[in-house]
Design a protein around this motif. Structure first.
Motif, PDB file in Angstrom:
ATOM      1  N   LEU A   1      -3.030 -53.202  48.179  1.00  8.81           N
ATOM      2  CA  LEU A   1      -3.102 -54.330  49.106  1.00  8.81           C
ATOM      3  C   LEU A   1      -1.738 -54.650  49.715  1.00  8.81           C
ATOM      4  O   LEU A   1      -1.626 -54.861  50.929  1.00  8.81           O
ATOM      5  CB  LEU A   1      -3.673 -55.567  48.395  1.00  8.81           C
ATOM      6  CG  LEU A   1      -5.160 -55.479  48.074  1.00  8.81           C
ATOM      7  CD1 LEU A   1      -5.567 -56.596  47.117  1.00  8.81           C
ATOM      8  CD2 LEU A   1      -5.988 -55.542  49.347  1.00  8.81           C
ATOM      9  N   LEU A   2      -0.690 -54.682  48.888  1.00  7.94           N
ATOM     10  CA  LEU A   2       0.630 -54.989  49.423  1.00  7.94           C
ATOM     11  C   LEU A   2       1.075 -53.933  50.431  1.00  7.94           C
ATOM     12  O   LEU A   2       1.631 -54.271  51.491  1.00  7.94           O
ATOM     13  CB  LEU A   2       1.652 -55.140  48.302  1.00  7.94           C
ATOM     14  CG  LEU A   2       1.487 -56.386  47.424  1.00  7.94           C
ATOM     15  CD1 LEU A   2       2.512 -56.388  46.305  1.00  7.94           C
ATOM     16  CD2 LEU A   2       1.555 -57.674  48.247  1.00  7.94           C
ATOM     17  N   ASN A   3       0.850 -52.671  50.132  1.00  4.35           N
ATOM     18  CA  ASN A   3       1.205 -51.605  51.090  1.00  4.35           C
ATOM     19  C   ASN A   3       0.448 -51.771  52.406  1.00  4.35           C
ATOM     20  O   ASN A   3       1.023 -51.605  53.481  1.00  4.35           O
ATOM     21  CB  ASN A   3       0.962 -50.226  50.483  1.00  4.35           C
ATOM     22  CG  ASN A   3       2.108 -49.777  49.614  1.00  4.35           C
ATOM     23  OD1 ASN A   3       3.275 -49.931  49.975  1.00  4.35           O
ATOM     24  ND2 ASN A   3       1.795 -49.230  48.455  1.00  4.35           N
ATOM     25  N   ASN A   4      -0.826 -52.095  52.333  1.00  5.15           N
ATOM     26  CA  ASN A   4      -1.602 -52.296  53.562  1.00  5.15           C
ATOM     27  C   ASN A   4      -1.095 -53.499  54.350  1.00  5.15           C
ATOM     28  O   ASN A   4      -0.992 -53.444  55.581  1.00  5.15           O
ATOM     29  CB  ASN A   4      -3.087 -52.439  53.250  1.00  5.15           C
ATOM     30  CG  ASN A   4      -3.751 -51.102  53.035  1.00  5.15           C
ATOM     31  OD1 ASN A   4      -3.227 -50.068  53.436  1.00  5.15           O
ATOM     32  ND2 ASN A   4      -4.899 -51.106  52.393  1.00  5.15           N
ATOM     33  N   PHE A   5      -0.766 -54.578  53.663  1.00  2.00           N
ATOM     34  CA  PHE A   5      -0.219 -55.751  54.350  1.00  2.00           C
ATOM     35  C   PHE A   5       1.114 -55.406  55.024  1.00  2.00           C
ATOM     36  O   PHE A   5       1.362 -55.811  56.158  1.00  2.00           O
ATOM     37  CB  PHE A   5      -0.007 -56.914  53.381  1.00  2.00           C
ATOM     38  CG  PHE A   5      -1.280 -57.555  52.874  1.00  2.00           C
ATOM     39  CD1 PHE A   5      -2.422 -57.652  53.654  1.00  2.00           C
ATOM     40  CD2 PHE A   5      -1.312 -58.095  51.602  1.00  2.00           C
ATOM     41  CE1 PHE A   5      -3.573 -58.259  53.181  1.00  2.00           C
ATOM     42  CE2 PHE A   5      -2.456 -58.715  51.117  1.00  2.00           C
ATOM     43  CZ  PHE A   5      -3.591 -58.800  51.906  1.00  2.00           C
TER      44      PHE A   5
END
Length: 170
Positions: A61-65
């Motif tokens: 999720l953090l990478n996608n954000f």
């Protein structure tokens, strides 16, 4: 455009969620993730497999954000009471072109007790949460993080202190 990633740790009841949401609401083009959302299960089970899974979920999720051009500020809150947790998480995240801030919200034992007791009264925590949280409180002093003492601060004041510590003008 430079992204900003705020990794905000702290013992249970210190105010991470409230501060994280304030930051999300006050920073333009921001998104908020609570690490607890990545393993909200019943029954709650901490095993090597579930610990691996939650780390993968959070990193994904953090990478996608961080890759999404809609966001300049990514705010992440989780207990993160051991340096190994922070280091592993950072090793899984692509922070290229990103200012990364690792912060720990800390407070005195009395302030923590008051906060958790209020949460117990409101049905948000159990009495056993107080002992577990107090035991973890001292672990944050050992971390390679910016410490924000929120003992005598309101959540908005703590959010301001986070931004000031990161050199972010509001």
């Amino acid at each position: 455009m430079t992204n900003h990633l705020y990794l905000i740790g702290g013992t249970m009841g210190v105010g991470k969620t409230t501060v994280g949401k304030i930051l999300k609401d006050n920073l333009a083009n921001s998104v908020y993730l609570d690490g607890d959302w990545c393993w909200d299960m019943h029954p709650f089970s901490v095993t090597e497999e579930t610990k691996r899974m939650v780390m993968e979920n959070i990193a994904f999720l953090l990478n996608n954000f961080l890759r999404c051009s809609a966001y300049e500020h990514v705010v992440f809150c989780w207990v993160m009471h051991e340096q190994a947790i922070i280091d592993e998480l950072l090793s899984r995240i692509d922070t290229t072109g990103c200012e990364t801030y690792v912060l720990s919200l800390v407070c005195g034992e009395e302030a923590l007790k008051e906060r958790i007791e209020r949460d117990v009264e409101n049905g948000l925590r159990t009495p056993g949460d107080l002992e577990r949280s107090v035991l973890r409180l001292l672990l944050y002093e050992k971390l390679d993080s910016i410490k924000i003492d929120c003992s005598n601060k309101t959540p908005p004041e703590t959010a301001e202190a986070v931004l000031a510590a990161c050199g972010i003008a509001q």
